[in-house]
Design an enzyme around this catalytic site. Structure first.
Site, short mmCIF file in Angstrom:
data_model
loop_
_atom_site.label_atom_id
_atom_site.label_comp_id
_atom_site.label_asym_id
_atom_site.label_seq_id
_atom_site.Cartn_x
_atom_site.Cartn_y
_atom_site.Cartn_z
CB CYS A 103 -0.95 -0.23 0.56
SG CYS A 103 -1.91 1.69 1.32
CB CYS A 199 -7.56 -1.68 6.66
SG CYS A 199 -7.19 -1.43 4.57
#
Lengths: 360, 387
Positions: A103, A199
């Site tokens: 990410c 997440c």
């Protein structure tokens, strides 16, 4: 020097204080919340995950309090293609990926930074715990002051050009101080719990999330000699060094505990064996990225290797080649999955990173 | 310098509306009370109702006060559906135009999901006008099964005025609801002449306060209420009447009506000036829904090769307010369903911005916009190109 920066605001306390500090340092700051899911959950459940509608609201309120403009950027497609798909394909290939690294590499300091630069901004500011310093080697990245929060490991996938567009205002501060500062600044998120886990797996149950997407792929569990000891429902649900949940029906000689040693995706086989067999002294990493100057090639260098986000720095000798890094650990470590991030440190300076491709 | 081009979202209150609000808010009394104070407030509310009825071309008893345009649209859509479906359970079809505002679209979708309704969307042309031939066919095939038809009076994103009178003729005895929030006070709007069954008006789009709106509902026709309580507003919308906002709304409507022709002409000129000014700098912009009749102040423009949220951010930084259309619940900008319904590609829909002008705009604000647009578009193009 005042610059125009995009503050990536997750809705958590760290990024809120980071944005506030950037304003105080005289920068022109615009807050941006990244929408990473095209179908976000309404509420955050406990400390798990992030990126819910509630988080975007928290980020907006923090921006209001700080007094900066605030927008939401849709990065759902980039996140899905660059992080979620990669996570799945890595597991399917028998490796254990770290999506937070991806990410940072593909979203926060790639898609976001590039967009920011195109729109006329100079940098992206985040609430990561790491320090950028001017040293004899130029602008280099170092571990955070707070050893418990140090996030230099997950930032080690950033190259020099990306790091030149990164600001980490929290690197010199302990987390407890950041919470106090948030309170002083009137930020409502001061006491919001830290986010943990992955997440995009809101349940926190990695194995079942993977199972929903990769399906049942039954295969054998064998010992080091190839004798079948049991069956698994999907090699991707195992990780190197795992001991529990093997459900083996044939006991080991002398009842010694057995650990996952290897995952072979092509034959869909999980290999188990004794703790001693887990020992790894040599690590090979590929796809290397240098956070500062590239080390001299083909020259044994002393340093530290770290292979988990909150793992210990392991003293080692490493040699950099054109396309890979070879690490010899001073003391063997137990259990290392391919796919994990290998980060090399020179004391507290991050030298660079690579993806573990082989161990011995 | 600050330049505001989002009057279709909300527009500054007119001075007469501010004065009316300020004086009424000091006045004690609940309009439902029987004593002197109550009667006095009631009188103010009824005078306001008469003013609004005069401006909207309906009778005072047809005006039902609500809390927002969204509430009025929900009341009409759900109220007609429940009432007409209860009378005849075969009537479960709701016909809407394909580019209704979310305040109509979403309650209709809710009825489909929860109450067994069936939606038929009448297509719109690439110019942004409902396709009357297609609508006629839809009505002819399903006539006895249609609970209601809802077509907006003018589109909030592209500004095109819809042929509501023709829709009413096609509908026959099927109720027709029209969301007139963007039209009322800006272009000719006369409830009785249009012949619709119900219409939504909102105060804050014409210089009145936020949080007050009207559903005009034909006399003798009642819909199933959403709110039950004190029985105010013909038992259709219970709740203490918001007298200060009602009185202020009426003052704003009266003011808008008095100055409608002259303001409309000036705003229409400014709109042309804005489009010409931008086109002289960015020759490849396209105007969406550029067909008459239209609202005077809406310019919906496609800037090829950009993303509208990037444009909005950069314009905002220059002190210029514009709009990208609607966002999802998480605040993520979505390509406009209005532009998509008009056959515009998703790529172009994502490159479009709405500038909406109002009574307070000046040429200087447009010159300000024109002076920065070139560098803004250049950066927004670079941001898209990096993908």
């Amino acid at each position: 020097m005042s610059v125009r920066v995009i503050a990536a605001m997750s809705g958590g306390v760290d990024s809120a204080v980071a944005a506030a500090r950037a304003v105080e340092q005289g920068h022109e700051v615009v807050g941006v919340h990244l929408a990473l899911s095209s179908n976000p959950q309404k509420y955050r459940s406990g400390a798990r995950g992030c990126c819910t509608i509630e988080d975007s609201h928290d980020a907006r309120r923090a921006a209001d309090v700080i007094g900066i403009p605030f927008y939401i950027w849709d990065m759902a497609e980039e996140f899905h293609d660059g992080v979620v798909e990669n996570f799945l394909s890595e597991y399917a290939a028998g490796r254990t990926p770290n999506p937070c690294l991806r990410c940072n590499e593909k979203i926060k300091f790639a898609a976001v930074l590039e967009r920011a630069r195109a729109l006329g901004f100079d940098a992206v500011v985040t609430g990561h715990y790491a320090q950028m310093r001017e040293t004899d080697l130029g602008r280099t990245m170092h571990r955070a002051e707070d050893p418990l929060k140090d996030q230099s490991y997950v930032l080690a996938v950033l190259n020099k050009e990306q790091l030149d567009g990164a600001l980490f205002p929290l690197g010199d501060t302990h987390k407890e101080e950041v919470r106090k500062e948030a309170k002083r600044r009137g930020l409502y998120v001061a006491n919001k719990p830290d986010s943990h886990d992955i997440c995009f797996v809101p349940s926190g149950n990695n194995a079942s999330w993977l199972h929903d997407r990769l399906g049942t792929q039954a295969g054998p569990i064998v010992d080091e000699s190839g004798n079948k000891l049991g069956e698994h429902q999907g090699a991707y649900t195992y990780t190197i060094g795992q001991r529990r949940g093997l459900n083996l029906t044939i006991p080991a000689d002398g009842g010694v505990p057995r650990y996952v040693l290897k995952i072979e995706p092509v034959s869909n086989t999980v290999v188990v064996g004794s703790k001693e067999s887990l020992a790894v002294s040599s690590i090979t990493g590929e796809n290397s990225i240098w956070c500062g100057p590239k080390p001299v090639e083909e020259l044994p260098l002393r340093g530290f290797a770290q292979i988990r986000a909150h793992g210990q720095p392991l003293p080692c000798t490493y040699i950099v080649s054109a396309d890979h890094i070879s690490v010899e650990l001073d003391d063997p470590l137990l259990g290392l999955a391919t796919g994990q991030g290998l980060v090399i440190y020179d004391e507290d300076r991050v030298v660079g990173s690579a993806t573990v491709s082989a161990t011995a | 310098m600050s330049s505001y081009f989002d009057h279709a979202a909300t527009t500054p209150m007119s001075q007469v509306a501010i004065d009316a609000l300020n004086s009424q808010i000091l006045k004690l009394g609940n309009a439902s009370s029987l004593h002197t104070q109550g009667r006095s407030v009631r009188k103010d509310v009824e005078e306001a109702r008469e003013t609004l009825a005069r401006v909207a071309g309906c009778s005072p008893s047809e005006i039902i006060f609500t809390g927002s345009g969204t509430e009025s649209n929900n009341l009409a859509v759900k109220g007609f559906y429940w009432k007409r479906n209860r009378e005849d359970s075969e009537r479960n079809i709701i016909v809407i135009s394909a580019f209704e505002h979310h305040a109509v679209l979403d309650p209709v979708e809710w009825l489909e999901e929860h109450e067994g309704a069936h939606i038929i969307q009448a297509p719109v042309t690439s110019d942004g006008v409902i396709d009357l031939e297609a609508l006629a066919q839809i009505i002819e095939i399903n006539r006895n099964r249609i609970a209601l038809i809802a077509v907006m009076h003018s589109n909030n994103e592209v500004g095109t005025i819809q042929p509501i009178h023709e829709v009413v003729e096609l509908a026959g005895d099927i109720p027709v609801h029209t969301d007139a929030v963007q039209s009322f006070g800006k272009v000719t709007f006369n409830f009785q002449e249009l012949g619709v069954t119900s219409a939504t008006l909102s105060a804050h789009k014409i210089g009145g306060p936020l949080g007050i709106a009207v559903l005009i509902l034909q006399r003798g026709i009642d819909v199933t209420p959403i709110l039950h309580g004190g029985g105010q507003e013909r038992d259709i919308r219970s709740g203490t009447l918001n007298a200060p906002s009602i009185v202020s709304f009426a003052a704003a409507a009266d003011d808008a009506d008095r100055h409608r022709a002259e303001r409309g002409e000036r705003i229409r000129e400014l709109r042309s000036y804005l489009i010409d000014s931008l086109r002289s700098v960015i020759p490849d912009i396209r105007v969406n829904g550029a067909v008459e009749p239209s609202l005077p102040g809406i310019a919906n423009l496609t800037f090829p090769g950009t993303e509208s949220d990037g444009l909005l951010l950069l314009l905002d930084a220059e002190g210029i307010a514009s709009s990208t259309g609607s966002a999802c619940s998480a605040g993520v900008p979505r390509p406009s369903h209005v532009l998509l319904a008009m056959g515009i590609s998703e790529r172009d829909a994502r490159s479009s911005l709405r500038f909406s002008l109002g009574a307070t705009n000046t040429r200087a604000e447009i010159d300000h916009l024109a002076s920065v647009i070139s560098s803004v578009v250049e950066r927004a193009r670079a941001a898209l190109a990096r993908k």
